[in-house]
Write an enzyme that holds these catalytic residues in place. Sequence first.
Site, PDB file in Angstrom:
ATOM      1  N   GLY A 107      -0.993   1.713  34.701  1.00  0.00           N
ATOM      2  CA  GLY A 107      -0.155   1.562  35.885  1.00  0.00           C
ATOM      3  C   GLY A 107       1.321   1.778  35.594  1.00  0.00           C
ATOM      4  O   GLY A 107       2.081   2.172  36.483  1.00  0.00           O
ATOM      5  N   GLU A 110       1.757   5.387  35.722  1.00  0.00           N
ATOM      6  CA  GLU A 110       1.601   5.781  37.135  1.00  0.00           C
ATOM      7  C   GLU A 110       2.876   5.488  37.926  1.00  0.00           C
ATOM      8  O   GLU A 110       3.289   6.274  38.781  1.00  0.00           O
ATOM      9  CB  GLU A 110       0.381   5.077  37.732  1.00  0.00           C
ATOM     10  CG  GLU A 110      -0.915   5.611  37.123  1.00  0.00           C
ATOM     11  CD  GLU A 110      -2.128   4.788  37.488  1.00  0.00           C
ATOM     12  OE1 GLU A 110      -2.153   3.578  37.159  1.00  0.00           O
ATOM     13  OE2 GLU A 110      -3.056   5.330  38.107  1.00  0.00           O
TER      14      GLU A 110
HETATM   15  N1  DAK Z   1      -1.806  -6.930  30.617  1.00  0.00           N
HETATM   16  C1  DAK Z   1      -1.561  -8.207  30.224  1.00  0.00           C
HETATM   17  N2  DAK Z   1      -0.970  -8.530  29.046  1.00  0.00           N
HETATM   18  C2  DAK Z   1      -0.604  -7.521  28.254  1.00  0.00           C
HETATM   19  C3  DAK Z   1      -0.819  -6.158  28.595  1.00  0.00           C
HETATM   20  C4  DAK Z   1      -1.457  -5.879  29.858  1.00  0.00           C
HETATM   21  N3  DAK Z   1      -1.680  -4.651  30.291  1.00  0.00           N
HETATM   22  N4  DAK Z   1      -0.359  -5.386  27.585  1.00  0.00           N
HETATM   23  C5  DAK Z   1       0.118  -6.240  26.656  1.00  0.00           C
HETATM   24  N5  DAK Z   1      -0.012  -7.515  27.046  1.00  0.00           N
HETATM   25  C6  DAK Z   1       0.394  -8.709  26.325  1.00  0.00           C
HETATM   26  C7  DAK Z   1      -0.528  -8.978  25.137  1.00  0.00           C
HETATM   27  O1  DAK Z   1      -1.678  -9.656  25.558  1.00  0.00           O
HETATM   28  C8  DAK Z   1       0.384  -9.827  24.267  1.00  0.00           C
HETATM   29  O2  DAK Z   1       0.403 -11.137  24.788  1.00  0.00           O
HETATM   30  P1  DAK Z   1       0.278 -12.429  23.799  1.00  0.00           P
HETATM   31  O3  DAK Z   1      -0.978 -12.235  23.041  1.00  0.00           O
HETATM   32  O4  DAK Z   1       1.505 -12.318  22.926  1.00  0.00           O
HETATM   33  O5  DAK Z   1       0.295 -13.596  24.724  1.00  0.00           O
HETATM   34  C9  DAK Z   1       1.748  -9.227  24.500  1.00  0.00           C
HETATM   35  O6  DAK Z   1       1.661  -8.522  25.738  1.00  0.00           O
HETATM   36  C10 DAK Z   1       2.163  -8.246  23.403  1.00  0.00           C
HETATM   37  O7  DAK Z   1       1.120  -7.290  23.300  1.00  0.00           O
HETATM   38  P2  DAK Z   1       0.426  -6.956  21.886  1.00  0.00           P
HETATM   39  O8  DAK Z   1       0.446  -8.129  20.981  1.00  0.00           O
HETATM   40  O9  DAK Z   1      -0.876  -6.338  22.186  1.00  0.00           O
HETATM   41  O10 DAK Z   1       1.451  -5.865  21.324  1.00  0.00           O
HETATM   42  P3  DAK Z   1       1.110  -4.691  20.312  1.00  0.00           P
HETATM   43  O11 DAK Z   1       2.422  -4.125  19.911  1.00  0.00           O
HETATM   44  O12 DAK Z   1       0.178  -5.124  19.237  1.00  0.00           O
HETATM   45  O13 DAK Z   1       0.339  -3.598  21.184  1.00  0.00           O
HETATM   46  C11 DAK Z   1      -0.044  -2.222  23.155  1.00  0.00           C
HETATM   47  C12 DAK Z   1       1.010  -2.934  22.246  1.00  0.00           C
HETATM   48  C13 DAK Z   1       0.716  -1.678  24.379  1.00  0.00           C
HETATM   49  C14 DAK Z   1      -0.654  -1.053  22.395  1.00  0.00           C
HETATM   50  C15 DAK Z   1      -1.136  -3.229  23.569  1.00  0.00           C
HETATM   51  O14 DAK Z   1      -0.498  -4.412  24.087  1.00  0.00           O
HETATM   52  C16 DAK Z   1      -2.066  -2.689  24.611  1.00  0.00           C
HETATM   53  O15 DAK Z   1      -2.940  -1.901  24.329  1.00  0.00           O
HETATM   54  N6  DAK Z   1      -1.917  -3.195  25.843  1.00  0.00           N
HETATM   55  C17 DAK Z   1      -2.841  -2.908  26.933  1.00  0.00           C
HETATM   56  C18 DAK Z   1      -2.611  -1.522  27.488  1.00  0.00           C
HETATM   57  C19 DAK Z   1      -3.560  -1.276  28.647  1.00  0.00           C
HETATM   58  O16 DAK Z   1      -4.775  -1.084  28.444  1.00  0.00           O
HETATM   59  N7  DAK Z   1      -3.047  -1.429  29.850  1.00  0.00           N
HETATM   60  C20 DAK Z   1      -3.860  -1.487  31.088  1.00  0.00           C
HETATM   61  C21 DAK Z   1      -4.198  -0.085  31.528  1.00  0.00           C
HETATM   62  S1  DAK Z   1      -5.231  -0.137  32.976  1.00  0.00           S
HETATM   63  C22 DAK Z   1      -7.410  -2.111  39.415  1.00  0.00           C
HETATM   64  C23 DAK Z   1      -8.142  -2.117  38.251  1.00  0.00           C
HETATM   65  C24 DAK Z   1      -7.589  -1.650  37.125  1.00  0.00           C
HETATM   66  C25 DAK Z   1      -6.310  -1.153  37.114  1.00  0.00           C
HETATM   67  C26 DAK Z   1      -5.617  -1.154  38.282  1.00  0.00           C
HETATM   68  C27 DAK Z   1      -6.153  -1.636  39.424  1.00  0.00           C
HETATM   69  N8  DAK Z   1      -8.029  -2.655  40.560  1.00  0.00           N
HETATM   70  C28 DAK Z   1      -9.421  -2.647  40.701  1.00  0.00           C
HETATM   71  C29 DAK Z   1      -7.217  -3.247  41.563  1.00  0.00           C
HETATM   72  C30 DAK Z   1      -5.813  -0.695  35.832  1.00  0.00           C
HETATM   73  C31 DAK Z   1      -4.659  -0.309  35.620  1.00  0.00           C
HETATM   74  C32 DAK Z   1      -4.148  -0.168  34.269  1.00  0.00           C
HETATM   75  O17 DAK Z   1      -2.983  -0.080  34.124  1.00  0.00           O
END
Ligand code: DAK
Length: 255
Positions: A107, A110
């Site tokens: 997002g 996006e």
């Molecule tokens: N959501 C919540 N928390 C998040 C997050 C996210 N997307 N990304 C990171 N954080 C949090 C981590 O949990 C961590 O929190 P604590 O553990 O410290 O409490 C903190 O931010 C720091 O993250 P990391 O410790 O993971 O940091 P790193 O440097 O190790 O890694 C990273 C950075 C960006 C590679 C990693 O955090 C990561 O992979 N994050 C997730 C990326 C991701 O998959 N984003 C979501 C994409 S899907 C819908 C359904 C789905 C969607 C929309 C609508 N509906 C049905 C309504 C999906 C949309 C998306 O965006």
Amino acid sequence: MPVEFTRVEEFALITLNRPEALNALSVQVVKDIGAAIDAAAGSDARALLVTGAGDKAFCAGADISEFMGRNIVEAMAATELGQKTFAKLDSLTIPSVAVINGYALGGGLELATACTLRVATANARLGVPEIKLGLIPGYGGTQRLPRLVGQGRALDMVMTGRMVAAEEALSMGLINRLVETPAVAGAIAYAREFAAFSLPVLRYGREAVMRADNTALAEGLSIERDLNTLAFQGEDATEGANAFLEKRAPEFKDR
Ligand code: DAK
């Protein structure tokens, strides 16, 4: 405040302000972004800049901690909220620039692709990793990404979920400029390359280019003819030509 709306010189600035969660998009954050875009629309800012707090992320995407337990109605409502909110940037009369200062994922990317233009710092990492969560992009990613980078590159990003580094993003047209840190200063310098031009004429140019995505060539040329004719009626077109002939800088009045 999870989303801040401030003024930086002649520009409006939206800052996603949840650095502890890499500025992830909770539903509340999406709603606050919508309110901030509305506030920018009602301001006299020359452009809107959108960035993330901290030096690690623009936005790491939808808040994954909110995903669980949504029924089909709630899931669709949340997706529509994101799509409609980001679409406000299309109709915003001033141009918008995403200031990508780290991760721009899901997002977050996006949101960035809904902005008119994008700048990024060297540490930026851009991607749509939804496939790794068993999902596809839902806030416009499958539609705006191919329009920016082409179908093949968009399919590669959507199907592998890989992150693209800033240099590659620049070479594929996903971002417009690389900027030094602090990113907002770099974005302001970039925005000043167009912000003193006539705002209505900038809008005609934006509209004509954006309409090229979904019109046949003949229809697109008609749109261009009409918008060009409209621009030609403005005082700013007279001022532009006069300034050139008088060998001085133009002073556009947005008229
Ligand atoms: N959501 C919540 N928390 C998040 C997050 C996210 N997307 N990304 C990171 N954080 C949090 C981590 O949990 C961590 O929190 P604590 O553990 O410290 O409490 C903190 O931010 C720091 O993250 P990391 O410790 O993971 O940091 P790193 O440097 O190790 O890694 C990273 C950075 C960006 C590679 C990693 O955090 C990561 O992979 N994050 C997730 C990326 C991701 O998959 N984003 C979501 C994409 S899907 C819908 C359904 C789905 C969607 C929309 C609508 N509906 C049905 C309504 C999906 C949309 C998306 O965006």
